[in-house]
Write an enzyme that holds these catalytic residues in place. Structure first.
Site, PDB file in Angstrom:
ATOM      1  N   ASP A  26      31.933  -5.368 103.981  1.00  0.00           N
ATOM      2  CA  ASP A  26      31.061  -5.969 103.179  1.00  0.00           C
ATOM      3  C   ASP A  26      29.900  -6.603 103.975  1.00  0.00           C
ATOM      4  O   ASP A  26      29.608  -7.881 103.738  1.00  0.00           O
ATOM      5  CB  ASP A  26      31.864  -6.950 102.415  1.00  0.00           C
ATOM      6  CG  ASP A  26      33.067  -6.458 101.383  1.00  0.00           C
ATOM      7  OD1 ASP A  26      33.169  -5.248 101.313  1.00  0.00           O
ATOM      8  OD2 ASP A  26      33.850  -7.224 100.911  1.00  0.00           O
ATOM      9  N   LYS A 131      33.920  -1.173  96.496  1.00  0.00           N
ATOM     10  CA  LYS A 131      35.391  -1.811  95.938  1.00  0.00           C
ATOM     11  C   LYS A 131      35.147  -2.997  95.125  1.00  0.00           C
ATOM     12  O   LYS A 131      34.387  -3.918  95.373  1.00  0.00           O
ATOM     13  CB  LYS A 131      36.171  -2.294  97.322  1.00  0.00           C
ATOM     14  CG  LYS A 131      35.394  -3.386  98.145  1.00  0.00           C
ATOM     15  CD  LYS A 131      36.258  -3.573  99.510  1.00  0.00           C
ATOM     16  CE  LYS A 131      35.679  -4.643 100.351  1.00  0.00           C
ATOM     17  NZ  LYS A 131      35.802  -5.769  99.809  1.00  0.00           N
ATOM     18  N   CYS A 164      37.879 -11.072 102.774  1.00  0.00           N
ATOM     19  CA  CYS A 164      37.722  -9.575 102.676  1.00  0.00           C
ATOM     20  C   CYS A 164      38.394  -8.840 103.643  1.00  0.00           C
ATOM     21  O   CYS A 164      39.091  -7.586 103.794  1.00  0.00           O
ATOM     22  CB  CYS A 164      36.516  -9.161 101.891  1.00  0.00           C
ATOM     23  SG  CYS A 164      36.504  -9.429 100.481  1.00  0.00           S
TER      24      CYS A 164
HETATM   25  C1  C5J Z   1      34.373 -11.119 101.311  1.00  0.00           C
HETATM   26  C2  C5J Z   1      34.194 -12.740  99.698  1.00  0.00           C
HETATM   27  N1  C5J Z   1      33.568  -9.986 101.477  1.00  0.00           N
HETATM   28  N2  C5J Z   1      34.468 -13.841 100.543  1.00  0.00           N
HETATM   29  N3  C5J Z   1      34.412 -11.585  99.842  1.00  0.00           N
HETATM   30  O1  C5J Z   1      35.012 -11.460 102.013  1.00  0.00           O
HETATM   31  O2  C5J Z   1      34.296 -13.220  98.484  1.00  0.00           O
END
Ligand code: C5J
Length: 228
Positions: A26, A131, A164
């Protein structure tokens, strides 16, 4: 030799790098740049920037080795059909998921904010896994892609450490993958959660996996290349 001993916590781990994939979680504009999802929740997005350079170094070393590279992106379909109401309505963000922000609709696939930051742009042939959840295995093709290539070991980095990255490592651990998380190539809006998230992974003899530095992993990749 593709099997390398990597200095790690809670102890060194012998990893067959020919059966490893680099998983970059991400690293999207929505989390790292002002005006995105992370910022709408009131976070200081600048705190994530320190992990960009380590991720770049890992990406470059993995590319040199011809390792499988996987980029993930969290986001939802434009009609929000894959976004649970409980996620959309949660908290008091300045803009909710799906609302129009300075980088397009917040956390929506195809919008500028959903894209991976230019510093880590995927190259042709690298897998990009979209995702809807925090974990990279939930409602994605990741497991099939790994199984099709005989991958057993995951080198994991990205953001955020305790959300994540953690969810993906927990999912992978339950599916039998060895997960090695690069501490300096992960980032969080909360330094204390970053530290604790890494500690949780290595606690109890490595309950979820192993943690190493980017340097240690790159040394192993270089050594594998030299002895190939
Ligand atoms: C991730 C989030 N990528 N913190 N998402 O960690 O909402």
């Amino acid at each position: 030799m593709s099997t390398q001993v990597v200095a790690a916590k809670p102890e060194a781990i012998a990893l067959d790098l020919s059966k490893a994939a680099l998983v970059i979680i991400d690293m999207q504009r929505d989390f790292l740049e002002p005006g995105g999802f992370g910022a709408t929740l009131g976070n200081d997005v600048s705190l994530l920037r320190s992990c960009i350079a380590p991720c770049q170094r890992l990406l470059s070393a993995a590319r040199d080795m011809g390792m499988l590279i996987i980029h993930t992106r969290e986001g939802h379909l434009p009609d929000l059909s894959d976004a649970p109401i409980a996620k959309i309505e949660r908290g008091k963000p300045s803009l909710r998921i799906g609302s129009l922000g300075p980088m397009g609709r917040i956390l929506i696939r195809g919008e500028p904010g959903h894209g991976i930051i230019p510093e880590l742009a995927p190259k042709e042939g690298e897998l990009v896994i979209d995702k809807p959840g925090k974990g990279a295995f939930y409602r994605t093709e990741l497991q099939q892609e790994l199984q099709a290539r005989g991958i057993e070991n995951l080198l994991v980095c990205g953001v955020t450490t305790e959300v994540c990255v953690h969810t993906t490592v927990r999912e992978a651990n339950d599916r039998g993958y060895r997960c090695l998380v690069m501490s300096d190539a992960c980032g969080s809006y909360f330094p204390e959660f970053h530290e604790m998230g890494l500690r949780v992974i290595t606690a109890q003899g490595g309950i979820f996996g192993w943690v190493a530095t980017t340097d240690a992993v790159i040394t192993s990749i270089k050594s594998a290349l030299e002895t190939a």
